[in-house]
Design a protein around this motif. Sequence first.
Motif, PDB file in Angstrom:
ATOM      1  N   TYR A  75       7.380  10.036   9.112  1.00 28.45           N
ATOM      2  CA  TYR A  75       6.363   9.445   8.240  1.00 28.45           C
ATOM      3  C   TYR A  75       6.966   8.338   7.377  1.00 28.45           C
ATOM      4  O   TYR A  75       6.353   7.281   7.168  1.00 28.45           O
ATOM      5  CB  TYR A  75       5.757  10.528   7.351  1.00 28.45           C
ATOM      6  CG  TYR A  75       4.620  10.029   6.487  1.00 28.45           C
ATOM      7  CD1 TYR A  75       3.349   9.852   7.010  1.00 28.45           C
ATOM      8  CD2 TYR A  75       4.820   9.724   5.141  1.00 28.45           C
ATOM      9  CE1 TYR A  75       2.305   9.386   6.224  1.00 28.45           C
ATOM     10  CE2 TYR A  75       3.787   9.265   4.345  1.00 28.45           C
ATOM     11  CZ  TYR A  75       2.532   9.093   4.892  1.00 28.45           C
ATOM     12  OH  TYR A  75       1.507   8.620   4.107  1.00 28.45           O
ATOM     13  N   THR A  76       8.170   8.557   6.896  1.00 21.44           N
ATOM     14  CA  THR A  76       8.832   7.559   6.059  1.00 21.44           C
ATOM     15  C   THR A  76       9.174   6.315   6.874  1.00 21.44           C
ATOM     16  O   THR A  76       9.023   5.189   6.383  1.00 21.44           O
ATOM     17  CB  THR A  76      10.106   8.145   5.426  1.00 21.44           C
ATOM     18  OG1 THR A  76       9.773   9.335   4.708  1.00 21.44           O
ATOM     19  CG2 THR A  76      10.736   7.158   4.458  1.00 21.44           C
ATOM     20  N   LEU A  77       9.616   6.498   8.103  1.00 18.78           N
ATOM     21  CA  LEU A  77       9.876   5.352   8.973  1.00 18.78           C
ATOM     22  C   LEU A  77       8.599   4.534   9.171  1.00 18.78           C
ATOM     23  O   LEU A  77       8.625   3.290   9.136  1.00 18.78           O
ATOM     24  CB  LEU A  77      10.398   5.830  10.332  1.00 18.78           C
ATOM     25  CG  LEU A  77      11.832   6.354  10.367  1.00 18.78           C
ATOM     26  CD1 LEU A  77      12.109   7.034  11.703  1.00 18.78           C
ATOM     27  CD2 LEU A  77      12.833   5.218  10.140  1.00 18.78           C
ATOM     28  N   PHE A  78       7.479   5.218   9.365  1.00 21.94           N
ATOM     29  CA  PHE A  78       6.188   4.547   9.517  1.00 21.94           C
ATOM     30  C   PHE A  78       5.840   3.753   8.265  1.00 21.94           C
ATOM     31  O   PHE A  78       5.436   2.584   8.344  1.00 21.94           O
ATOM     32  CB  PHE A  78       5.109   5.583   9.811  1.00 21.94           C
ATOM     33  CG  PHE A  78       3.706   5.040   9.774  1.00 21.94           C
ATOM     34  CD1 PHE A  78       3.310   4.039  10.649  1.00 21.94           C
ATOM     35  CD2 PHE A  78       2.783   5.529   8.859  1.00 21.94           C
ATOM     36  CE1 PHE A  78       2.011   3.541  10.618  1.00 21.94           C
ATOM     37  CE2 PHE A  78       1.496   5.031   8.815  1.00 21.94           C
ATOM     38  CZ  PHE A  78       1.106   4.034   9.696  1.00 21.94           C
ATOM     39  N   ARG A  79       6.006   4.380   7.114  1.00 23.06           N
ATOM     40  CA  ARG A  79       5.700   3.705   5.846  1.00 23.06           C
ATOM     41  C   ARG A  79       6.641   2.513   5.585  1.00 23.06           C
ATOM     42  O   ARG A  79       6.282   1.587   4.864  1.00 23.06           O
ATOM     43  CB  ARG A  79       5.789   4.708   4.699  1.00 23.06           C
ATOM     44  CG  ARG A  79       4.688   5.755   4.680  1.00 23.06           C
ATOM     45  CD  ARG A  79       3.405   5.244   4.065  1.00 23.06           C
ATOM     46  NE  ARG A  79       3.588   4.889   2.680  1.00 23.06           N
ATOM     47  CZ  ARG A  79       3.469   5.729   1.659  1.00 23.06           C
ATOM     48  NH1 ARG A  79       3.177   7.008   1.893  1.00 23.06           N
ATOM     49  NH2 ARG A  79       3.636   5.332   0.409  1.00 23.06           N
ATOM     50  N   ARG A  80       7.827   2.553   6.178  1.00 26.76           N
ATOM     51  CA  ARG A  80       8.783   1.457   6.012  1.00 26.76           C
ATOM     52  C   ARG A  80       8.578   0.350   7.054  1.00 26.76           C
ATOM     53  O   ARG A  80       9.384  -0.566   7.169  1.00 26.76           O
ATOM     54  CB  ARG A  80      10.214   1.979   6.102  1.00 26.76           C
ATOM     55  CG  ARG A  80      10.678   2.776   4.899  1.00 26.76           C
ATOM     56  CD  ARG A  80      10.755   1.927   3.648  1.00 26.76           C
ATOM     57  NE  ARG A  80      11.806   0.913   3.725  1.00 26.76           N
ATOM     58  CZ  ARG A  80      11.943  -0.073   2.846  1.00 26.76           C
ATOM     59  NH1 ARG A  80      11.091  -0.211   1.835  1.00 26.76           N
ATOM     60  NH2 ARG A  80      12.920  -0.951   2.970  1.00 26.76           N
ATOM     61  N   GLY A  81       7.487   0.429   7.816  1.00 31.53           N
ATOM     62  CA  GLY A  81       7.173  -0.623   8.770  1.00 31.53           C
ATOM     63  C   GLY A  81       7.897  -0.506  10.089  1.00 31.53           C
ATOM     64  O   GLY A  81       8.150  -1.520  10.756  1.00 31.53           O
ATOM     65  N   LYS A  82       8.216   0.728  10.484  1.00 31.39           N
ATOM     66  CA  LYS A  82       8.883   0.957  11.768  1.00 31.39           C
ATOM     67  C   LYS A  82       8.049   1.924  12.609  1.00 31.39           C
ATOM     68  O   LYS A  82       8.479   3.044  12.903  1.00 31.39           O
ATOM     69  CB  LYS A  82      10.291   1.506  11.538  1.00 31.39           C
ATOM     70  CG  LYS A  82      11.188   0.558  10.739  1.00 31.39           C
ATOM     71  CD  LYS A  82      12.569   1.148  10.524  1.00 31.39           C
ATOM     72  CE  LYS A  82      13.456   0.184   9.752  1.00 31.39           C
ATOM     73  NZ  LYS A  82      14.818   0.731   9.542  1.00 31.39           N
TER      74      LYS A  82
END
Length: 255
Positions: free
Chosen positions: A133-140
């Motif tokens: 989820y954090t990777l998604f929020r960081r634009g990945k």
Amino acid sequence: MLNKKNILNFGILFIILSFSLSAESDYASAKSKYQEKNWKATIEEIAKIHDAGGNSYETHVLCAFAYNNLNDFTSSSAHFFQAMKFKPNEPRMRADHIRLFLNHDKTKGALELATEAIERFSEDPEIQFLYAYTLFRRGKPKTALNRVEKLKSISQNDAELLNLEGKIYYSLGNYDKADVSLKWASAINSDSAAIWNNLALVQEKLFLASRKSGKKKEASQYLTEAKDSIQKAISLNAKEVPISKNAERILSYSI
């Protein structure tokens, strides 16, 4: 964009509230104040314990919860870091710390915490989810999607995971796959306003694309589904401003 769900859902709070330290009346009082939702009084009681040299994992975590409820990110995070010194191998507390950062849009810090956590607890499903989820929020999104697909092999019927998968597909413009993921998520958890809202947004995109292509039958079907989904979201949480705005827009469409 899809509505960002507040994901702060403290998983270890019940442990703290049930923890008994009969020798410390101030701690018992702090727990009582917390249960009464008196956050400031909770902090004051814990301050007495800390002033007397009674720092512990339990006191710092409870204080972190109290400060979070006062929307004091800095103080809440500081107490999580202190708690970590007492129990560095407690994954649930680390998960809640990551959620705190995400809820305050501190995604860079969240990724640092999640990266450290995934290295230490590589097999923990919640840590794996939060890392994705954090990777998604960081634009990945593509890297996040790879993580989600691996995690699905372990937790196939996890509504939160499927909701994340749908959001990732939405961000990538793959609305058909997003539709499948979010319909699956809604079937597992039909009481989530966030999932129904996200599904409605996907179906809105499918409706607009079909209408633009002149596919009236498909457009009509997707519009009906979008309206049904957003109405379910509204019925579950009419106070959420993004959901209300989405409902106003989606319900105004016609073929």
